[in-house]
Write a protein that holds these residues in place. Sequence first.
Motif, PDB file in Angstrom:
ATOM      1  N   GLU A  88      49.955  22.742  14.359  1.00 49.97           N
ATOM      2  CA  GLU A  88      49.916  23.494  15.612  1.00 49.97           C
ATOM      3  C   GLU A  88      49.215  22.638  16.657  1.00 49.97           C
ATOM      4  N   ASP A  89      49.839  22.463  17.802  1.00 49.76           N
ATOM      5  CA  ASP A  89      49.209  21.730  18.896  1.00 49.76           C
ATOM      6  C   ASP A  89      49.467  22.481  20.190  1.00 49.76           C
ATOM      7  N   MET A  90      48.487  23.301  20.566  1.00 50.47           N
ATOM      8  CA  MET A  90      48.588  24.072  21.803  1.00 50.47           C
ATOM      9  C   MET A  90      47.449  23.715  22.749  1.00 50.47           C
ATOM     10  N   TRP A  91      46.809  22.554  22.500  1.00 48.94           N
ATOM     11  CA  TRP A  91      45.686  22.135  23.324  1.00 48.94           C
ATOM     12  C   TRP A  91      46.167  21.689  24.695  1.00 48.94           C
ATOM     13  N   PRO A 105      53.684  21.311  23.769  1.00 49.12           N
ATOM     14  CA  PRO A 105      53.201  22.317  22.822  1.00 49.12           C
ATOM     15  C   PRO A 105      53.984  22.295  21.507  1.00 49.12           C
ATOM     16  N   PRO A 107      54.164  24.966  18.572  1.00 47.99           N
ATOM     17  CA  PRO A 107      53.722  26.250  18.030  1.00 47.99           C
ATOM     18  C   PRO A 107      53.442  26.172  16.531  1.00 47.99           C
TER      19      PRO A 107
END
Length: 215
Positions: A88-91, A105, A107
Amino acid sequence: MSPASRSRWSAARLGEKAAEIVAADELPPIVQAGHPVLRSEAIPFDGQLDDALLRALIQVMRRTMHAAPGVGLAAPQIGLPLQLAVLEDMWATDDDVARVRDRGPLPFFAVLNPAYAAIGTDQTAFYEGCLSVRGYTAVVRRHTRIEARWTTPEGADRRAEFAGWPARIVQHETDHLSGTLYLDKADLRSLCSNEEYAARWSHPTPDAAARELGF
């Protein structure tokens, strides 16, 4: 580099360890480079954990990844040699960095028994870190575009293409499951502490570091 040997844990031992992780009052510690579990080929998932235990384990891994904080976590990193990872990469990132690194992003999703193959021959090099190599970062050249295959926790087969930074995350976490750390693929002349990286080399590309450090 010699291929990693397959972990010899039994299905019963995998289940016991997973249940122990889920039942603990605290999040599991992330094991560090030098621990043998990071250097063995994880065991393919074939039903060793029942659905409820698998779901609970994935949620613990997600919370552990967030707390670290990180953008991916493989089961061996919490001491469980099973072919399972969460990503997950939503930083939020600087617009220039996001553009140059093609970082969008990603999810949340969980993968079982993942594999990837390059699409084309293009590769890109950026600094990369790992929750199991605490305190350091190094430049790794990876495939720019990949096709990944995996099984979902619900048992469905999936196939998808990834590019840019999401492709890097998928490659990094899948490598963990074969006993490979990012340092195995890094240019070691680029290796630096996180403090030095923040002070000197946290540019959108590693070009300045390459000139000064000679890689």
